[in-house]
Design a protein around this motif. Structure first.
Motif, PDB file in Angstrom:
ATOM      1  N   PRO A 229     -35.114  -9.268 -53.363  1.00 39.72           N
ATOM      2  CA  PRO A 229     -34.391  -7.695 -53.207  1.00 39.72           C
ATOM      3  C   PRO A 229     -33.003  -8.039 -52.219  1.00 39.72           C
ATOM      4  CG  PRO A 229     -36.224  -7.956 -51.837  1.00 39.72           C
ATOM      5  CD  PRO A 229     -36.215  -9.411 -52.751  1.00 39.72           C
ATOM      6  N   VAL A 230     -32.330  -7.021 -52.446  1.00 38.18           N
ATOM      7  CA  VAL A 230     -31.171  -7.066 -51.580  1.00 38.18           C
ATOM      8  C   VAL A 230     -31.487  -6.598 -50.040  1.00 38.18           C
ATOM      9  CG1 VAL A 230     -28.774  -6.424 -50.910  1.00 38.18           C
ATOM     10  CG2 VAL A 230     -29.516  -6.867 -53.055  1.00 38.18           C
ATOM     11  N   ARG A 231     -31.688  -7.173 -48.897  1.00 35.55           N
ATOM     12  CA  ARG A 231     -32.275  -6.895 -47.759  1.00 35.55           C
ATOM     13  C   ARG A 231     -31.303  -5.930 -46.894  1.00 35.55           C
ATOM     14  NH1 ARG A 231     -32.745 -12.782 -45.726  1.00 35.55           N
ATOM     15  NH2 ARG A 231     -31.272 -13.040 -47.377  1.00 35.55           N
ATOM     16  N   ARG A 232     -31.748  -5.118 -46.121  1.00 35.62           N
ATOM     17  CA  ARG A 232     -30.945  -4.349 -45.288  1.00 35.62           C
ATOM     18  C   ARG A 232     -30.109  -5.221 -44.482  1.00 35.62           C
ATOM     19  NH1 ARG A 232     -30.292   0.711 -44.033  1.00 35.62           N
ATOM     20  NH2 ARG A 232     -32.283   1.567 -45.158  1.00 35.62           N
ATOM     21  N   ASN A 233     -28.883  -5.078 -44.544  1.00 35.25           N
ATOM     22  CA  ASN A 233     -27.673  -6.165 -43.524  1.00 35.25           C
ATOM     23  C   ASN A 233     -26.523  -5.274 -43.364  1.00 35.25           C
ATOM     24  OD1 ASN A 233     -25.488  -8.509 -44.851  1.00 35.25           O
ATOM     25  ND2 ASN A 233     -26.759  -8.488 -42.941  1.00 35.25           N
ATOM     26  N   ILE A 234     -26.434  -5.387 -42.044  1.00 35.95           N
ATOM     27  CA  ILE A 234     -25.076  -4.478 -41.533  1.00 35.95           C
ATOM     28  C   ILE A 234     -23.979  -5.095 -41.853  1.00 35.95           C
ATOM     29  CG2 ILE A 234     -25.048  -5.932 -39.388  1.00 35.95           C
ATOM     30  CD1 ILE A 234     -24.708  -2.092 -39.631  1.00 35.95           C
ATOM     31  N   LYS A 235     -23.814  -6.237 -42.360  1.00 35.18           N
ATOM     32  CA  LYS A 235     -22.501  -6.855 -42.677  1.00 35.18           C
ATOM     33  C   LYS A 235     -22.200  -5.942 -44.246  1.00 35.18           C
ATOM     34  CE  LYS A 235     -21.854  -9.840 -39.671  1.00 35.18           C
ATOM     35  NZ  LYS A 235     -20.970  -9.315 -38.559  1.00 35.18           N
ATOM     36  N   LEU A 236     -23.108  -5.727 -44.912  1.00 33.26           N
ATOM     37  CA  LEU A 236     -22.799  -5.043 -46.178  1.00 33.26           C
ATOM     38  C   LEU A 236     -22.256  -3.536 -45.852  1.00 33.26           C
ATOM     39  CD1 LEU A 236     -25.758  -6.086 -48.153  1.00 33.26           C
ATOM     40  CD2 LEU A 236     -23.442  -6.792 -48.781  1.00 33.26           C
ATOM     41  N   ALA A 237     -22.882  -3.027 -44.872  1.00 35.07           N
ATOM     42  CA  ALA A 237     -22.204  -1.568 -44.613  1.00 35.07           C
ATOM     43  C   ALA A 237     -20.905  -1.479 -43.910  1.00 35.07           C
ATOM     44  CB  ALA A 237     -23.283  -0.906 -43.686  1.00 35.07           C
ATOM     45  N   GLU A 238     -20.623  -2.800 -43.271  1.00 35.99           N
ATOM     46  CA  GLU A 238     -19.350  -2.976 -42.407  1.00 35.99           C
ATOM     47  C   GLU A 238     -18.220  -3.084 -43.442  1.00 35.99           C
ATOM     48  OE1 GLU A 238     -21.443  -4.609 -38.091  1.00 35.99           O
ATOM     49  OE2 GLU A 238     -19.961  -5.843 -39.453  1.00 35.99           O
ATOM     50  N   CYS A 239     -18.428  -4.318 -44.361  1.00 35.13           N
ATOM     51  CA  CYS A 239     -17.280  -4.697 -44.862  1.00 35.13           C
ATOM     52  C   CYS A 239     -16.180  -3.716 -45.953  1.00 35.13           C
ATOM     53  CB  CYS A 239     -17.716  -5.735 -46.005  1.00 35.13           C
ATOM     54  SG  CYS A 239     -18.937  -5.587 -47.177  1.00 35.13           S
ATOM     55  N   PRO A 240     -16.812  -2.535 -46.383  1.00 33.84           N
ATOM     56  CA  PRO A 240     -16.138  -1.764 -46.946  1.00 33.84           C
ATOM     57  C   PRO A 240     -14.816  -1.370 -46.026  1.00 33.84           C
ATOM     58  CG  PRO A 240     -18.246  -0.859 -47.399  1.00 33.84           C
ATOM     59  CD  PRO A 240     -18.323  -1.950 -46.436  1.00 33.84           C
ATOM     60  N   SER A 241     -15.062  -1.008 -44.838  1.00 33.79           N
ATOM     61  CA  SER A 241     -14.158  -0.413 -44.117  1.00 33.79           C
ATOM     62  C   SER A 241     -12.854  -1.441 -43.823  1.00 33.79           C
ATOM     63  CB  SER A 241     -14.431   0.271 -42.853  1.00 33.79           C
ATOM     64  OG  SER A 241     -15.500  -0.823 -42.072  1.00 33.79           O
ATOM     65  N   PHE A 242     -12.927  -2.655 -44.182  1.00 31.22           N
ATOM     66  CA  PHE A 242     -12.246  -3.682 -44.103  1.00 31.22           C
ATOM     67  C   PHE A 242     -11.480  -4.050 -45.638  1.00 31.22           C
ATOM     68  CE2 PHE A 242     -14.698  -4.283 -40.452  1.00 31.22           C
ATOM     69  CZ  PHE A 242     -13.918  -4.560 -39.581  1.00 31.22           C
ATOM     70  N   GLY A 243     -12.022  -3.334 -46.275  1.00 26.42           N
ATOM     71  CA  GLY A 243     -11.383  -3.534 -47.814  1.00 26.42           C
ATOM     72  C   GLY A 243     -11.770  -4.708 -48.240  1.00 26.42           C
ATOM     73  N   GLN A 244     -12.752  -5.351 -48.089  1.00 26.22           N
ATOM     74  CA  GLN A 244     -13.469  -6.619 -48.348  1.00 26.22           C
ATOM     75  C   GLN A 244     -14.963  -6.901 -49.001  1.00 26.22           C
ATOM     76  OE1 GLN A 244     -13.055  -8.944 -44.899  1.00 26.22           O
ATOM     77  NE2 GLN A 244     -10.904  -9.555 -45.298  1.00 26.22           N
ATOM     78  N   THR A 245     -15.150  -7.646 -49.784  1.00 27.42           N
ATOM     79  CA  THR A 245     -16.372  -7.853 -50.244  1.00 27.42           C
ATOM     80  C   THR A 245     -17.066  -8.882 -49.188  1.00 27.42           C
ATOM     81  OG1 THR A 245     -16.000 -10.189 -51.453  1.00 27.42           O
ATOM     82  CG2 THR A 245     -15.624  -8.297 -52.661  1.00 27.42           C
ATOM     83  N   VAL A 246     -18.464  -8.651 -49.261  1.00 25.99           N
ATOM     84  CA  VAL A 246     -19.253  -9.301 -48.125  1.00 25.99           C
ATOM     85  C   VAL A 246     -18.775 -10.827 -48.110  1.00 25.99           C
ATOM     86  CG1 VAL A 246     -21.227  -9.917 -49.577  1.00 25.99           C
ATOM     87  CG2 VAL A 246     -21.572  -9.462 -47.248  1.00 25.99           C
ATOM     88  N   PHE A 247     -18.298 -11.439 -49.225  1.00 29.75           N
ATOM     89  CA  PHE A 247     -18.056 -12.749 -49.475  1.00 29.75           C
ATOM     90  C   PHE A 247     -16.914 -13.257 -48.663  1.00 29.75           C
ATOM     91  CE2 PHE A 247     -20.620 -11.853 -53.170  1.00 29.75           C
ATOM     92  CZ  PHE A 247     -21.735 -12.803 -53.014  1.00 29.75           C
ATOM     93  N   ASP A 248     -15.699 -12.447 -48.599  1.00 34.02           N
ATOM     94  CA  ASP A 248     -14.703 -12.405 -47.684  1.00 34.02           C
ATOM     95  C   ASP A 248     -15.017 -12.246 -46.352  1.00 34.02           C
ATOM     96  OD1 ASP A 248     -13.195 -13.250 -50.026  1.00 34.02           O
ATOM     97  OD2 ASP A 248     -13.037 -11.301 -50.572  1.00 34.02           O
ATOM     98  N   TYR A 249     -15.641 -11.117 -46.143  1.00 38.93           N
ATOM     99  CA  TYR A 249     -15.913 -10.590 -44.829  1.00 38.93           C
ATOM    100  C   TYR A 249     -17.095 -11.384 -44.079  1.00 38.93           C
ATOM    101  CZ  TYR A 249     -17.236  -7.298 -41.045  1.00 38.93           C
ATOM    102  OH  TYR A 249     -17.536  -6.451 -39.881  1.00 38.93           O
ATOM    103  N   ALA A 250     -18.239 -11.679 -44.566  1.00 34.53           N
ATOM    104  CA  ALA A 250     -19.086 -12.470 -43.923  1.00 34.53           C
ATOM    105  C   ALA A 250     -19.879 -13.280 -45.000  1.00 34.53           C
ATOM    106  CB  ALA A 250     -20.175 -11.705 -43.356  1.00 34.53           C
ATOM    107  N   PRO A 251     -19.287 -14.583 -45.133  1.00 34.68           N
ATOM    108  CA  PRO A 251     -20.092 -15.259 -46.211  1.00 34.68           C
ATOM    109  C   PRO A 251     -21.214 -15.827 -45.885  1.00 34.68           C
ATOM    110  CG  PRO A 251     -17.743 -16.046 -45.407  1.00 34.68           C
ATOM    111  CD  PRO A 251     -18.146 -14.970 -44.993  1.00 34.68           C
TER     112      PRO A 251
END
Ligand SMILES: Nc1ncnc2c1ncn2[C@@H]1O[C@H](COP(=O)(O)OP(=O)(O)OP(=O)(O)O)[C@@H](O)[C@H]1O
Ligand SMILES: [Mg+2]
Length: 299
Positions: free
Chosen positions: A228-250
């Motif tokens: 499953p996709v775990r709850r992960n704060i980086k996933l919630a943060e990355c939209p405000s930077f206009g980035q996917t999680v792979f760019d924001y927090a790989p």
């Protein structure tokens, strides 16, 4: 009109709001792109969250999916934006909300997106459609155009009830305008595996899909994807930077989970490719090469 051949078209759908559709569309799309598949994300939600998440400025757009749906004289590829290697978006703007009413009297109103996708599909290996949280005309267009439905959800009791409503809609579309529509499976989002309640809901979902194996139901081959996709704060943060999680927090858990989901889905496509008369692009892993190479099936 049938959905296009060759490229896999997947609708991310759940009429319940805030379950992880957009987060999954964006980060699964980015993960598929990283495995070498040319991937197009179609933002079909008037909230335009996927568009914003990918860093596209909606104020400066010349056109959007709204124009493609309403005006067939427009070449939809002229509306597509490249956001990363192998990753493209057909953006939405809030005007899309008007499309439901503007299309209401058009004869082929349920298949406007199918027509758009038929023109776009030859350029892509995978197309993901981010649906709005409703079962209105936009979602019907997505189901008419898709080969498969992927259901992002959170594992709790009320969500299960929502899934049965969603499957009724899939049945209605598959017995009318899109007979080959199938449910690919469920992605568990914001998952917390440690509660008994969550474990019970997942066990119920597994049992439901097992019961339907070998039947003619559109979900006969569906499964609950693991991990499953775990709850992960980086996933919630990355939209405000206009980035996917792979760019924001790989290195974040969210990146690991969406890459694992992409790999599981590509394995399913490869397996069904071996069985299907209309195979998906083949993903061939070349030893010593970091990214798999996509080739067209030879027959
Ligand atoms: N795995 C996760 N961990 C933490 N936060 C998450 C995760 N997945 C999604 N979120 C957050 O939960 C919220 C809802 O997610 P998202 O926007 O993807 O849902 P949605 O189903 O697309 O919503 P809507 O129905 O409004 O379109 C967002 O703030 C998102 O950042
Ligand atoms: Mg959304």
């Amino acid at each position: 009109m049938q959905p296009p051949e060759g490229c896999r078209v997947v609708a991310l759908m759940n009429q319940k709001g805030g379950v992880g559709k957009t987060t999954t569309a964006v980060n699964l799309g980015a993960a598929l792109a990283r495995t070498g598949l040319r991937t197009l994300l179609i933002d079909l939600d008037p909230q335009a969250h996927a568009t914003l998440h990918l860093g596209v400025d909606t104020r400066t757009l010349d056109g959007s999916v709204y124009d493609a749906l309403l005006d067939s004289s427009i070449d939809p590829s002229s509306l597509v934006h490249r956001v990363a290697e192998n990753l493209f978006v057909l953006p939405a703007v809030t005007d899309l909300a008007a499309a439901e009413t503007e299309l209401a009297t058009v004869p082929d109103r349920q298949q406007r997106l199918t027509a758009t996708i038929r023109r776009l599909a030859p350029a892509y290996d995978a197309i993901l459609i981010d649906c709005p949280p409703s079962l209105g005309l936009l979602t019907v267009n997505a189901l008419a155009a898709a080969h498969e439905v992927l259901v992002p959800m959170q594992a709790h009791f009320l969500a299960l009830q929502g899934v049965s409503k969603l499957l009724e809609t899939v049945t209605a579309i598959s017995t009318s305008i899109n007979p080959r529509l199938r449910v690919l499976g469920v992605v568990l989002c914001m998952h917390d595996a440690n509660t008994t309640h969550t474990q019970e809901v997942v066990a119920d979902l597994d049992a439901f899909f097992e019961q339907h194996r070998g039947t003619k139901a559109p979900w006969a081959d569906a499964r609950v994807f693991r991990p499953p996709v775990r709850r992960n704060i980086k996933l919630a943060e990355c939209p405000s930077f206009g980035q996917t999680v792979f760019d924001y927090a790989p290195g974040a858990a969210g990146a690991t989970d969406y890459l694992a989901l992409a790999e599981a889905i590509v394995r399913r496509w490869r397996a069904s490719c071996a069985l299907s008369e209309n195979p998906a692009p083949e993903v061939r892993v070349i030893v010593g090469q970091a990214s798999p190479v996509v080739t067209e099936p030879s027959d």
